[in-house]
Design a protein around this motif. Sequence first.
Motif, mmCIF file in Angstrom:
data_model
loop_
_atom_site.group_PDB
_atom_site.id
_atom_site.type_symbol
_atom_site.label_atom_id
_atom_site.label_comp_id
_atom_site.label_asym_id
_atom_site.label_seq_id
_atom_site.Cartn_x
_atom_site.Cartn_y
_atom_site.Cartn_z
ATOM 1 N N PRO A 72 0.698 -1.341 -0.014
ATOM 2 C CA PRO A 72 -0.078 0.027 -0.076
ATOM 3 C C PRO A 72 0.933 1.095 0.105
ATOM 4 O O PRO A 72 2.073 1.365 0.346
ATOM 5 N N LYS A 90 1.568 7.064 9.946
ATOM 6 C CA LYS A 90 2.136 7.622 11.016
ATOM 7 C C LYS A 90 3.043 6.859 11.970
ATOM 8 O O LYS A 90 3.965 7.131 12.241
ATOM 9 N N LEU A 91 2.993 5.400 11.668
ATOM 10 C CA LEU A 91 3.880 4.604 12.382
ATOM 11 C C LEU A 91 5.177 4.535 11.817
ATOM 12 O O LEU A 91 5.487 4.336 10.537
ATOM 13 N N LYS A 92 6.224 4.725 12.657
ATOM 14 C CA LYS A 92 7.538 4.696 12.155
ATOM 15 C C LYS A 92 8.340 3.117 12.470
ATOM 16 O O LYS A 92 7.824 2.514 13.549
ATOM 17 N N PRO A 93 9.466 2.994 12.254
ATOM 18 C CA PRO A 93 10.195 1.724 12.412
ATOM 19 C C PRO A 93 10.382 1.522 13.841
ATOM 20 O O PRO A 93 10.606 0.437 14.235
ATOM 21 N N TYR A 94 10.896 2.469 14.370
ATOM 22 C CA TYR A 94 11.397 2.480 15.696
ATOM 23 C C TYR A 94 10.173 3.118 16.710
ATOM 24 O O TYR A 94 9.297 3.800 16.436
ATOM 25 N N VAL A 95 10.280 2.688 18.064
ATOM 26 C CA VAL A 95 9.518 3.163 18.979
ATOM 27 C C VAL A 95 10.240 4.034 20.251
ATOM 28 O O VAL A 95 11.399 3.693 20.417
ATOM 29 N N SER A 96 9.780 5.342 20.232
ATOM 30 C CA SER A 96 10.490 6.158 21.388
ATOM 31 C C SER A 96 10.489 5.531 22.672
ATOM 32 O O SER A 96 9.645 4.548 23.101
ATOM 33 N N TYR A 97 11.662 5.874 23.462
ATOM 34 C CA TYR A 97 12.067 5.277 24.750
ATOM 35 C C TYR A 97 10.846 5.994 25.715
ATOM 36 O O TYR A 97 10.626 5.421 26.817
ATOM 37 N N LYS A 98 10.443 7.004 25.551
ATOM 38 C CA LYS A 98 9.535 7.676 26.445
ATOM 39 C C LYS A 98 7.993 6.702 26.475
ATOM 40 O O LYS A 98 7.203 7.154 27.463
ATOM 41 N N VAL A 99 7.673 6.052 25.376
ATOM 42 C CA VAL A 99 6.422 5.654 25.538
ATOM 43 C C VAL A 99 6.395 4.304 26.428
ATOM 44 O O VAL A 99 7.205 3.701 26.613
#
Lengths: 177, 251
Positions: free
Chosen positions: A99, A105-114
């Motif tokens: 697609p 909006k979703l990115k390959p990495y996740v922020s540490y703050k989450v």
Amino acid sequence: MAHLIIGRGNTITSMATPSYVALINSRPLSTSAAALGKRNFRKFLTYGKRGTRYLKKDMRTNPDPELEKVFDRGVRPVGVVTEKKFKSIPEMIPEIIVPDLNGFKLKPYVSYKVPDVIQGSFGPQDLFYAVYSDKIAEDVKNNKLNEDGSPAEPSEEELLTADEAKKKALSIGSDMY
Amino acid sequence: MPRITEILKCVSDMTKQSSNLPEAYIKRAMEQVEWRTPKAIQYRQTEIKRKKFRFTTNRPWTQQFEKQNQPGLRRKKVFVEPILEWTFFKGDRVEILEGKDKGKQGLVNYIIQERNWVMVEGLNCHYRTIGKKKNYPGMMVKSEAPLLVTTQVGLIDPSDNKPTQAEWRYTEEGDKVRVSVRSGRLIPLPKLAEETQDYKTKSTYIEQEKDTPAEELTRITFEPQLKTFAMDIADKMGIKEDRIPRKTYWY
């Protein structure tokens, strides 16, 4: 190799002349282990030592389809072999649909703050509840069920039979067989 | 199935936590395989590899560590006193009890839990020259030496600023806290304890362009539908398929 002696031999010491003819029929028998003669090549690998030349040629020219399936390493065929020729069938070639990711909006990495997100699994029963539960609850409230429990005014999903559902899923292409 | 954590058991929790690296990567980077049998039917699948590592000030995934733990090297066993509950964290105020800088207080800079080592900022230092050549005398560098946590260093009790032994105890609420054995005073965890390679504290981490922020991650966009994955995509992409494949049977 020992020789199995069938029949009796001459006895030299007997005084009387032998009344039978000595027949020594010997059949060779191997009494040593089957691994005798085989060597375990540990320092180097030898290739192509199994089978006669005739057998290997035969396997090359007339490959056994069942044996091929065992050693195909899971590669899905893209066509069919008819009269020694390979015919590619376009429907068998998988079409990878990616697609458009513009504005995703979703990115390959996740922020540490989450903070940690813990979500339960969504199984078939949960899907059933999500799709059918509202209608069933309404029917019960308004007494729209028949004696055997089936709905009097079935919705589209409730009219779907197992065969129909399977056909629908298979028509677009799926992993189910 | 071979145990995955045999190598990883040696690497301590503090090292893994402060690195932010996946455990599989650490294990893969540390692995020193001397010989592995070829993948053939006549071979028994075995490998000769290092199981006992010499832990140093270099982290296990670095090249220097790899060099210090090369397959051919035989190093004497280093005896490390097993500590059940580790009490030292980065940023802790400690006092040095033995050595050249005895009596001095400083902050913990670096922890090597595998050797029960701690490096105190600016203390217990020595000088070494780097890059000495024929014409060039070399650059002198001041570097800290590690200190043993069991004997050479002691946590400072906040009530009297003197070194003490610390213990982990539970409060009435049920929190696990460090407590000075001598006075019973609570030794709070320093702010820098949660420091890692990527951030000083989690809240001060600056989100980069490839990081998914919290709102996007926690948003639920899933709508349950009576469709398979392929059917859903076909509907969204506008792919129409009316053909039904031939029936297949399982025997």
